[in-house]
Design a protein around this motif. Sequence first.
Motif: not given
Length: 373
Positions: A129-131, A142-145, A121-124, A162-165
């Motif tokens: 949306s990352t979640g 999932v990798t987000s920059v 994902e480009i643009g966290t 939210c428990g997401y890493f």
Amino acid sequence: MTVLDSAALRRDLADRLAADGALRTGPWRAAVEAVPRHEFLRGGFFRRFGSAWRPVPADREGWLDLCYTDDSLVTQIAGTIVPSDIRGEIRREPTSSSTLPSLVVRMLEDLQVADGNRVLEIGTGTGYSTGLLCHRLGDDRVTSVEVDADVASRASVGLGACGYFPNLIVGDGLAGHKDGAPYDRVVVTCGVRELPHTWIEQTKPGGVILATLGGWMHSSELARLTVGHDGVAHGRLLGGQVHFMLARPQMPPPLGMLPDFDSGQERHARVGADVLDDWGARFVAQLAAPHAQRLSLTLADKAHHVLVDVEAGAWAALAQEGEQWTVRQGGPVPLWDAVEDHLLRWQADGSPALDRFEVIVTPEGQRVTWPKI
């Protein structure tokens, strides 16, 4: 606020997104119902009042309900200013926001992910949306920059709550993240004027890239491309007049001192500037003059529509006299000549809709074409 309140708001949001056609499949509905958008807005947000922005802190009555409206909620202004910095109003340009959920979900549906896919994902941004991606695919896929370290830090807090890493990277999204490549999917939550070939290089053959392609005349569309074994990506615009803030390295330069609009050469225009009020025509004009910015000025007591290419030192100023338009141009490149030629060719081909345009990205650059009708 109770967990029950938030759960009900998420279900209601999912119902509305499904009714509008943005939310189309069960896995993404489950993600919308599970991921609390408000956790990514704990720092508050800005709402527009006239020409100004006012902060809405998280302790204000009605804040939770607003978190679940289908609206973009601005979270940063002028590159550094967040809601807690302001008492009153501010008149500057937004630089980060939580995108309206219908667009977020539409893009995730259009990304055509499958179980087991690895996504860049480009643009966290806020991280919402990352979640959703983490819930659908798992953190490890999932990798987000994010280019802004402060924005990335706040997103990390929201995701953790939210428990997401996922793998969060602070850096230039236009460069992707080669250490995690190759990816099955790339989704871009900022606008770009040109898709960098770096993204193609970091995507598996057969993989999909979804990005918003636009320009400095502010017409933009979603583009979905498939990467080939030859390192070339082919795709189409999807339509829908999608708008995102441009990636910061691709923002237009300051206009600086404007040129002398009394210089240059004047002629009758074959196409009037009013054509640029049309979204599709403006997109075509951007292809012809990709470095031009559009503005309105009063010159000699008359309204003018102006294009300025700061880098080239070129400009065009158009004014209407009765039914006729005139154009005066200066600098090394006749800007309006190029725009007219492109627009007249597009019109001669039947003015095909943007969702029929094709996009090709090679190591040498990007090409956008349209078919004849």
